[in-house]
Every structure is written in C-alpha cells, then in structure tokens.
Design a protein around this motif. Structure first.
Motif, mmCIF file in Angstrom:
data_model
loop_
_atom_site.group_PDB
_atom_site.id
_atom_site.type_symbol
_atom_site.label_atom_id
_atom_site.label_comp_id
_atom_site.label_asym_id
_atom_site.label_seq_id
_atom_site.Cartn_x
_atom_site.Cartn_y
_atom_site.Cartn_z
ATOM 1 N N ALA A 14 -68.854 -51.865 21.577
ATOM 2 C CA ALA A 14 -67.844 -52.786 21.286
ATOM 3 C C ALA A 14 -68.494 -53.818 22.267
ATOM 4 C CB ALA A 14 -66.607 -52.388 21.879
ATOM 5 N N TYR A 15 -69.135 -53.742 22.917
ATOM 6 C CA TYR A 15 -69.595 -55.726 23.396
ATOM 7 C C TYR A 15 -71.221 -55.913 23.107
ATOM 8 C CZ TYR A 15 -72.733 -58.087 27.327
ATOM 9 O OH TYR A 15 -72.965 -59.170 28.115
ATOM 10 N N LEU A 16 -71.950 -55.473 22.194
ATOM 11 C CA LEU A 16 -73.100 -56.293 21.927
ATOM 12 C C LEU A 16 -72.774 -56.566 20.506
ATOM 13 C CD1 LEU A 16 -75.834 -53.234 22.886
ATOM 14 C CD2 LEU A 16 -75.538 -55.861 23.767
ATOM 15 N N TRP A 17 -71.556 -55.706 19.474
ATOM 16 C CA TRP A 17 -71.382 -56.290 18.806
ATOM 17 C C TRP A 17 -69.938 -56.977 18.172
ATOM 18 C CZ3 TRP A 17 -73.091 -50.961 15.681
ATOM 19 C CH2 TRP A 17 -74.141 -50.718 16.077
ATOM 20 N N ALA A 18 -69.471 -56.393 18.833
ATOM 21 C CA ALA A 18 -68.084 -57.343 19.072
ATOM 22 C C ALA A 18 -67.525 -58.555 19.782
ATOM 23 C CB ALA A 18 -66.576 -55.674 18.652
ATOM 24 N N GLY A 19 -68.355 -58.285 20.661
ATOM 25 C CA GLY A 19 -68.220 -58.869 22.131
ATOM 26 C C GLY A 19 -67.111 -58.682 23.085
ATOM 27 N N GLU A 20 -66.750 -57.339 22.550
ATOM 28 C CA GLU A 20 -65.891 -57.378 23.562
ATOM 29 C C GLU A 20 -65.754 -56.914 25.125
ATOM 30 O OE1 GLU A 20 -63.934 -53.659 22.416
ATOM 31 O OE2 GLU A 20 -62.439 -53.387 20.559
ATOM 32 N N ARG A 21 -65.151 -57.634 26.094
ATOM 33 C CA ARG A 21 -64.677 -57.746 27.498
ATOM 34 C C ARG A 21 -63.720 -56.778 27.911
ATOM 35 N NH1 ARG A 21 -68.692 -59.743 24.777
ATOM 36 N NH2 ARG A 21 -69.439 -61.661 26.062
ATOM 37 N N LEU A 22 -64.137 -55.444 29.207
ATOM 38 C CA LEU A 22 -63.591 -55.197 30.135
ATOM 39 C C LEU A 22 -63.816 -55.607 31.656
ATOM 40 C CD1 LEU A 22 -64.923 -51.761 28.757
ATOM 41 C CD2 LEU A 22 -62.596 -52.210 28.430
ATOM 42 N N SER A 23 -62.094 -55.451 31.628
ATOM 43 C CA SER A 23 -61.764 -56.366 33.666
ATOM 44 C C SER A 23 -62.225 -55.585 34.432
ATOM 45 C CB SER A 23 -60.471 -56.454 33.431
ATOM 46 O OG SER A 23 -59.860 -54.859 33.707
ATOM 47 N N PRO A 24 -62.779 -55.860 35.454
ATOM 48 C CA PRO A 24 -62.981 -54.695 36.434
ATOM 49 C C PRO A 24 -62.534 -53.681 36.739
ATOM 50 C CG PRO A 24 -63.156 -57.180 37.130
ATOM 51 C CD PRO A 24 -62.588 -56.938 35.894
ATOM 52 N N SER A 25 -61.152 -53.564 36.394
ATOM 53 C CA SER A 25 -60.862 -52.129 36.893
ATOM 54 C C SER A 25 -60.267 -51.442 35.582
ATOM 55 C CB SER A 25 -58.782 -52.865 36.862
ATOM 56 O OG SER A 25 -58.623 -53.257 34.759
ATOM 57 N N ALA A 26 -60.436 -52.420 34.370
ATOM 58 C CA ALA A 26 -61.009 -51.503 33.121
ATOM 59 C C ALA A 26 -62.578 -50.448 33.067
ATOM 60 C CB ALA A 26 -60.959 -51.769 32.114
ATOM 61 N N TRP A 27 -63.358 -51.619 33.538
ATOM 62 C CA TRP A 27 -64.698 -50.994 34.202
ATOM 63 C C TRP A 27 -64.430 -49.446 35.207
ATOM 64 C CZ3 TRP A 27 -68.489 -50.213 30.953
ATOM 65 C CH2 TRP A 27 -68.583 -51.596 29.846
ATOM 66 N N LEU A 28 -63.897 -49.776 35.965
ATOM 67 C CA LEU A 28 -63.433 -48.568 37.320
ATOM 68 C C LEU A 28 -62.217 -47.281 36.251
ATOM 69 C CD1 LEU A 28 -62.895 -47.627 40.078
ATOM 70 C CD2 LEU A 28 -60.909 -48.801 40.343
ATOM 71 N N GLY A 29 -61.985 -47.452 35.661
ATOM 72 C CA GLY A 29 -60.650 -46.625 34.815
ATOM 73 C C GLY A 29 -61.899 -46.187 33.367
ATOM 74 N N GLY A 30 -63.114 -46.524 32.855
ATOM 75 C CA GLY A 30 -64.069 -45.881 32.394
ATOM 76 C C GLY A 30 -64.658 -44.813 33.440
ATOM 77 N N ALA A 31 -65.293 -45.568 34.177
ATOM 78 C CA ALA A 31 -66.267 -44.653 34.641
ATOM 79 C C ALA A 31 -65.626 -43.508 35.583
ATOM 80 C CB ALA A 31 -66.856 -45.887 36.705
ATOM 81 N N ALA A 32 -64.125 -43.704 35.832
ATOM 82 C CA ALA A 32 -63.635 -42.206 36.845
ATOM 83 C C ALA A 32 -63.759 -41.517 35.298
ATOM 84 C CB ALA A 32 -62.423 -43.191 37.046
ATOM 85 N N ILE A 33 -62.983 -41.556 34.534
ATOM 86 C CA ILE A 33 -62.808 -40.897 33.013
ATOM 87 C C ILE A 33 -63.689 -40.831 33.248
ATOM 88 C CG2 ILE A 33 -62.261 -40.863 30.166
ATOM 89 C CD1 ILE A 33 -60.402 -42.474 31.121
ATOM 90 N N LEU A 34 -65.631 -40.871 32.763
ATOM 91 C CA LEU A 34 -66.787 -41.005 32.107
ATOM 92 C C LEU A 34 -66.913 -39.199 33.469
ATOM 93 C CD1 LEU A 34 -69.190 -40.474 31.208
ATOM 94 C CD2 LEU A 34 -70.501 -42.102 31.990
ATOM 95 N N ALA A 35 -66.740 -39.483 34.921
ATOM 96 C CA ALA A 35 -66.775 -38.711 35.965
ATOM 97 C C ALA A 35 -66.609 -37.229 35.967
ATOM 98 C CB ALA A 35 -66.869 -39.792 37.447
ATOM 99 N N GLY A 36 -64.619 -37.685 35.313
ATOM 100 C CA GLY A 36 -64.405 -36.709 34.879
ATOM 101 C C GLY A 36 -64.544 -35.215 33.904
ATOM 102 N N MET A 37 -65.408 -36.307 33.327
ATOM 103 C CA MET A 37 -65.484 -35.986 31.513
ATOM 104 C C MET A 37 -66.848 -34.905 32.496
ATOM 105 S SD MET A 37 -65.416 -38.264 28.890
ATOM 106 C CE MET A 37 -66.567 -37.563 28.156
ATOM 107 N N ILE A 38 -68.146 -35.309 32.798
ATOM 108 C CA ILE A 38 -68.860 -35.127 33.354
ATOM 109 C C ILE A 38 -68.538 -33.925 34.788
ATOM 110 C CG2 ILE A 38 -71.254 -34.954 34.114
ATOM 111 C CD1 ILE A 38 -71.628 -37.952 33.256
ATOM 112 N N PHE A 39 -67.722 -34.108 35.219
ATOM 113 C CA PHE A 39 -67.268 -33.097 36.650
ATOM 114 C C PHE A 39 -66.417 -31.910 35.668
ATOM 115 C CE2 PHE A 39 -67.676 -33.039 41.107
ATOM 116 C CZ PHE A 39 -66.618 -32.455 41.236
ATOM 117 N N ALA A 40 -66.021 -31.991 35.036
ATOM 118 C CA ALA A 40 -65.374 -31.085 34.064
ATOM 119 C C ALA A 40 -66.006 -29.786 33.720
ATOM 120 C CB ALA A 40 -63.971 -31.598 33.386
ATOM 121 N N GLU A 41 -67.368 -30.705 33.091
ATOM 122 C CA GLU A 41 -68.342 -29.816 32.636
ATOM 123 C C GLU A 41 -69.440 -28.914 32.897
ATOM 124 O OE1 GLU A 41 -67.942 -28.448 29.601
ATOM 125 O OE2 GLU A 41 -66.321 -29.772 29.294
ATOM 126 N N LEU A 42 -69.500 -29.861 34.305
ATOM 127 C CA LEU A 42 -70.983 -29.223 35.446
ATOM 128 C C LEU A 42 -70.374 -26.926 36.042
ATOM 129 C CD1 LEU A 42 -71.486 -32.362 38.028
ATOM 130 C CD2 LEU A 42 -72.774 -31.745 35.601
#
Length: 308
Positions: free
Chosen positions: A262-290
C-alpha cells in the motif's frame, strides 16, 4: 537447498501475494462493485481448480458426496462473509489498516475455540489477544478513536475468517482437502452472485468496458489465479515439508506485506499511532502462535536428557 527452506520461501511468496491483494482489490472495486468482483473472482478460481482436478486428480471425484458438499458449503458461507466484509470495508478504509485488522483472526481463533468448542486457550493466546486488542485501539486512532465503517466491516471479516478456521478444523480431517476447497470456492462464488443481484448493479459483471480496465482484469488475474488457485496448490504441495509453527509465523507477515505494498503502490501513509497499533497486532499474532514456555522447557530438557 533444504526442502523446508524451499517450503518456507514458497509460503512466504504466497503470503506476499495475499498481502498485495489488498491494494489491487481496492483499486478494482472502484470500477466493479465488491460482491460482483468476488463473484467473478471465485467463479474463475473454482473453474481453474476444477480443471486442474479433472486433469491431475480425477479419482477424487469419486469421493464427492452430499456430506462433502454440506461441509464445503458451511465452510464457504464463512469464507463468503470474510471476503464480502473485507472487500466492502476496503471501500471506506485503507489497505494498510485492513491488512492489520484482518490479521486479528489469528488471535480470535483461540477465543472462539473457548466459547464454541470449550477448549481452554493457552497463556500465549491470551497475551496475544491482549496485544492485538491494544494494537486495534491504536491502529484506529487511540484516544481520538476513528473506527470508521470500513474498519467495522473489516473487523467482521476477521471474525468470519476466525470462524472459517474453526469450521475448517472440524471438517478437514473428515474429507478430501481438495474437494472441500473446490466446493467452498464455488459456494463463495454462488453466494456472491446471489447477493450481487440483490444489492448491486450485477450487469457490470459482464460489462466488457468494465472488465477490460487494467485495474479490474489485473486484480481478477491476481486474486483468482495467484491468490486463490495457485496459492492453495502451493500450500498443499509444500506445507508437509515444514512445521505448523513456521507456517503460522510466515502467514503473520500478511499485514506487513499489505502495508508495504500500500505504501509503494498507493502512497498510503500510517500515523505513528497506527504503526504502533499495527506492530502490536503483529506481535500478538506471532505470540499467540509461539509454543508455550512450558513446551519450550520440555523440549530443552528432552534435548539434554534431563528428567521432568
């Protein structure tokens, strides 16, 4: 190169295709409405899979029964809900946010397993769900909550995909994986056709002026051929050479690839809080499967021949 390495790289490519489809689908549904788009997508994917089975796995047709059709249709209903809500949601939210919210299905599965199947979730699943909830809060604006209708539809998509995983787990050991997949893909296509005729201008599905647009036929080619038919065949062929933990961690990269494309092809930008949220969701996904710490400890003792 080891078979497991090849398998992991193949699954990573599949995950990249899945992540990339968010932005290409978002472009396509500007011209072909969501349910109509999915009707064409899944019909094409079903026909491609049917042709592949007719040439490479013809004996499987002898196993087709009403029980298989019923199980596949039930799985297809949840898959239809997932893709319908996701595609509609992309009309109102960004590809990056949609990718991360869709990923919540990974941490919703243990919760639904507890509520429906009475399976007690692991500590990792509980912590992963908490991280994902924290991430969703920040992804959608934090203190200034901006949970729009698109985010809500994509959240319903995550719920539907979680239910699809649970239903698939129930039936996958009872019937042929290939037959179940073919039935559920056709079920999604039929449901999309039905609801498209009710709620959309379904005539656009065979309007060549619409279908010839690069945004539309390109998205249909990527989603039906690569993201559905080829992705399933690759996953079936290589998953036996790697471990379930590897597969879960690789699939957790889907929202990252969604945000990147989305960043490379559509030029979308996420706010710092959105990046924090995305990182937390990704961490939760990984942690749940470990594996749990108890399992890590048991494996460590087994390697060193230490009694429990």
């Amino acid at each position: 190169m080891k078979r497991q390495t090849i398998a992991d790289l193949s699954l990573l490519m599949v995950t990249f295709v899945w992540g990339a489809t968010f932005v290409v689908v978002q472009n396509a549904i500007s011209f072909l409405e969501p349910l109509s788009f999915n009707a064409v997508r899944f019909s094409l994917a079903g026909l491609l899979l049917l042709a592949w089975m007719a040439t490479a796995s013809r004996p499987l047709f002898g196993q087709l029964s009403w029980r298989v059709i019923g199980a596949g249709a039930w799985m297809g209903l949840w898959l239809f809900c997932g893709y319908a809500f996701q595609t509609i949601g992309l009309l109102y939210t960004t590809s990056s946010k949609a990718g991360f919210i869709t990923g919540l299905s990974v941490v919703l599965v243990p919760l639904f397993s507890f509520l429906i199947l009475k399976q007690k979730p692991s500590v990792n699943a509980v912590v992963g769900a908490a991280l994902a909830a924290f991430g969703l809060y920040w992804l959608t604006g934090g203190a200034e909550l901006s949970f729009n209708q698109g985010d809500f539809f994509v959240f319903l998509c995550a719920v539907s995909f979680a239910m699809h995983i649970i239903v698939t787990g129930r039936y996958s050991s009872q019937h042929s994986t290939m037959l179940l997949t073919m039935v559920q893909i056709f079920a999604v296509g039929i449901l999309c056709f039905f609801f498209a005729f009710w709620f959309e201008d379904a005539a656009q599905m065979w309007n060549m002026a619409v279908l010839r647009r690069p945004e539309v036929w390109g998205a249909l080619a990527v989603t039906s051929l690569l993201a559905t038919t080829a992705a399933f065949l690759i996953q079936t062929a290589v998953q036996k050479y790697t471990t379930p933990a590897h597969v879960a961690l690789i699939f957790a990269m889907e929202p990252v690839f969604a945000a990147l494309t989305a960043y490379l092809w559509a030029g979308e930008r996420l706010s710092p809080s959105a990046w924090l949220g995305g990182a937390a969701i990704l961490a939760g996904m990984i942690f749940a499967e470990l594996p749990s710490m108890r399992l890590w400890g048991r494996r460590w003792r087994e390697k060193r021949n230490i009694p429990s």
